[in-house]
Design a protein around this motif. Structure first.
Motif, PDB file in Angstrom:
ATOM      1  N   VAL A 276       0.824  -1.254  -0.144  1.00  0.00           N
ATOM      2  CA  VAL A 276       0.024  -0.012  -0.177  1.00  0.00           C
ATOM      3  C   VAL A 276       0.840   1.331  -0.035  1.00  0.00           C
ATOM      4  O   VAL A 276       0.581   2.114  -0.736  1.00  0.00           O
ATOM      5  N   ILE A 318      -7.153  -1.273  -2.809  1.00  0.00           N
ATOM      6  CA  ILE A 318      -6.983  -0.836  -1.523  1.00  0.00           C
ATOM      7  C   ILE A 318      -7.872   0.238  -1.020  1.00  0.00           C
ATOM      8  O   ILE A 318      -7.810   0.943  -0.022  1.00  0.00           O
ATOM      9  N   LEU A 636      -1.242  -6.464  -5.435  1.00  0.00           N
ATOM     10  CA  LEU A 636      -2.477  -5.957  -4.689  1.00  0.00           C
ATOM     11  C   LEU A 636      -3.835  -6.580  -5.318  1.00  0.00           C
ATOM     12  O   LEU A 636      -4.636  -6.859  -4.225  1.00  0.00           O
TER      13      LEU A 636
END
Length: 649
Positions: A276, A318, A636
């Motif tokens: 992140v 995210i 991710l």
């Protein structure tokens, strides 16, 4: 126990520490980067590296490094480290390092006899400013610190050498000095939060060498200018803060500014948080409020294809949909300008590549899955419609829709796909004609647009698209599927590329695929057998001619290896998505094991992020740029998909 912690044994072993790099960025595209031992090994390394738009479109190294010397009883202990020609390292400050951590901010602990000195470094988020806090943790007698700034004032793509043109002039400012070596550059302000003495003693440090550039076959040495040094006493338990920036600051604010910057940092205390934090590093905000995603550090700009591929992973995965919309606002503006033949007013590079609009549709498709189809149509339905119409009407100068429903593009003389390496002015992999991922993207775009139009828009247009999609589907299978069960990479007249390449994974991963379930399984199985590595999919199978998996050596040698067997993590994101779509939850443990190999990367190469590419053969070393947006994004996105399949009923 820190997640990103390196003990003395690693830090003092230069074979270990010099291969681990550190990167911190801000939203302007400026950055600070070196190795964890604080020895620059690339010409791109520097403590303060900033864009200078008045000069060019590159970043420039202003402050290369900042050496600290501990002085007690007249004895000097220099904590700096530089490599000079002849494999000489000086002044060998790494031998004083006790440990290095970077969970919150990069923190170095030095021990010199009875002196313990802590150094913490922060790169300010919204200013081109590096902040360093020095804390004297322990000392048994009076201690003085001396600091030498090593200045470069040059583009990241060049070197500086001793010359008579460089200005030695400096001006005293609050608790420091400002200086500028060459006309056209901004002033560099170097200030402390307490009074100090600056001793003007100009000199050039000659023959500083960068081994990473040597490895890459480039010139590798330069001279750095040191205008003098700062000296100031420090007491046990005291902290002092140093600032280097292109603007002056009221020095009484430095301590509180440092604390404020620490408070907004998300700790890199596990794999996910590292990714992140890395995702945030690619964000770029221009003075006119345009938002971009840089393709990577330290040398990449905001590239159109990379933006659309990376955007879902770096934002939606995210939970940051708002930033997706900000980047899309800028990107849509640029894409519309290009499609309408207007001058570009955005800094989105390589927007002319034929597949860019198709990747934009895929990106919007991911948004619609995250925000809901109605919201997706409300925000971007018109753009999807216009892109599909643009392609159908042959709006692009190098992409033609044939009667069979497939897209044809000419890539013989100029690289037009993501496999874009060139040698002697020509593509190393001249992918041309019917290109497999172009047409997989096209089929996916047709079906996605048709579904949106049928539900929210023009039902008649939806029918037209469905009819075209059926033609495209049949032609896709007839053109690309061979008797061995995998897909040809491209077909250009009588030229058929039988190389086993990872581009065939896209029609297996996309929501709308021209392949049936059995065909998808066959393609996936071949990718697994011949292309899958612990660090991504190989760009070419070892069984195919021209396999060259090691991305090493001079530029020409690396150009020929770039897409001829090297492994790319971002491709594995689509591979993982294909696995989950075909095998569902039965592949969860397999994908989790694959993710472990990327977690290992958090402590190697560029700490806390993912390199541009990896060698296709063991030990799969990281190569190229130290941080690459598409790789971080797809890891991710894979983690988000894992979560979805793990908890679905």
């Amino acid at each position: 126990m820190s997640y990103l912690r390196f003990e003395k044994a690693v830090m003092t072993n230069l074979q270990e520490s010099l291969h681990r790099e550190l990167l911190r960025t801000n939203r302007s595209g400026a950055y600070s980067s070196s190795t964890i031992a604080d020895c620059n090994t690339r010409k791109y390394h520097g403590l303060l590296v900033v864009p200078v738009p008045e000069l060019d479109d590159e970043n420039h190294v202003l402050l290369s490094s900042f050496d600290c010397t501990v002085i007690q009883h007249g004895a000097e202990f220099n904590l700096g480290l530089h490599k000079y020609q002849g494999n000489n390292y000086s002044p060998n400050g790494h031998k004083y390092i006790r440990e290095f951590t970077c969970d919150v901010v990069p923190t170095m602990i030095y021990r010199v006899g009875g002196v313990i000195l802590k150094r913490e470094t922060i790169f300010q988020c919204y200013e081109d400013r590096i902040l360093i806090r020095y804390t004297l943790v322990d000392a048994h007698s009076a201690t003085t610190l001396r600091f030498r700034p090593f200045l470069a004032f040059r583009s990241v793509r060049q070197f500086t050498h001793e010359n008579s043109v460089a200005s030695r002039a400096y001006q005293e400012v609050e608790n420091g000095i400002s200086t500028c070596m060459y006309a056209g550059y901004p002033d560099l302000y170097m200030q402390f939060d307490k009074k100090n003495e600056f001793i003007f003693k100009p000199d050039w440090y000659r023959g500083v060498e960068y081994p990473k550039e040597q490895e890459r076959g480039y010139a590798s040495n330069e001279d750095l200018y040191v205008p003098g040094y700062f000296e100031l006493p420090i007491k046990k338990g005291e902290s002092i803060v140093f600032s280097a920036s292109t603007s002056a600051i009221k020095t009484s604010k430095l301590k509180s500014l440092f604390e404020k910057e620490i408070a907004i940092r998300q700790p890199r205390d596990n794999f996910y948080h590292c990714l992140v934090a890395s995702a945030h590093q690619f964000r770029n905000r221009q003075p006119n409020d345009d938002r971009y995603l840089l393709a990577g550090y330290p040398w990449f700009k905001a590239r159109a294809r990379d933006t659309f591929i990376a955007l879902p992973g770096l934002t939606l995965a995210i939970g940051e949909r708002d930033y997706f919309e900000l980047v899309m606002k800028t990107s849509e503006k640029g894409l519309r300008e290009y499609m309408e033949g207007k001058p570009l007013t955005v800094k989105l590079y390589e927007i002319e590549h034929p597949d860019v609009p198709l990747w934009c549709v895929w990106t919007i498709q991911q948004y619609a899955k995250d925000a809901g189809r109605e919201q997706g149509y409300k925000m971007y339905g018109k753009l999807v419609h216009d892109i599909v119409k643009y392609v159908m009407e042959d709006g692009h100068e190098n992409m033609h829709l044939d009667d069979n429903g497939l897209l044809f593009a000419n890539g013989r003389d100029k690289a037009i796909t993501w496999m874009n390496s060139t040698a002697n002015g020509r593509p190393v992999v001249p992918r041309s004609g019917y290109i497999v991922e172009f047409n997989a993207l096209w089929y996916n775009a047709l079906r996605f647009c048709a579904s949106l139009e049928a539900e929210f828009g023009d039902a008649k247009f939806a029918e037209q698209l469905e009819e075209l999609a059926e033609r495209c589907k049949k032609s896709f299978v007839d053109t690309f599927l061979n008797e061995y069960g995998y897909l040809l990479d491209y077909v250009d007249g009588n030229m058929m590329d039988w190389s086993v390449r990872p581009n065939m994974i896209f029609p297996v991963a996309f929501d709308y695929s021209p392949l049936d379930q059995n065909q998808k399984k066959n393609v996936l199985d071949i990718c697994t057998r011949e292309l899958l590595t612990p660090k991504g999919l190989r760009s070419l199978s070892p069984k195919s001619g021209g396999y060259n998996p090691m991305y090493v050596g001079p530029q020409a040698q690396r150009d020929y290896a770039y897409h001829q067997g090297t492994a790319w993590p971002w491709l594995e994101g689509f591979y993982m998505e294909a696995c989950l779509k075909i095998y569902k939850r039965s592949r969860l443990s397999f994908i989790e094991r694959q993710m472990v190999s990327y977690e290992d990367e958090m402590n190697y190469h560029a700490v806390g992020t993912i390199s541009e590419l990896f060698d296709g053969n063991p030990p799969f070393n990281g190569r190229g740029a130290m941080a690459f947006a598409m790789n971080v994004a797809e890891i991710l996105r894979t983690l988000k998909l894992l979560e979805k399949y793990t908890y679905q009923k």
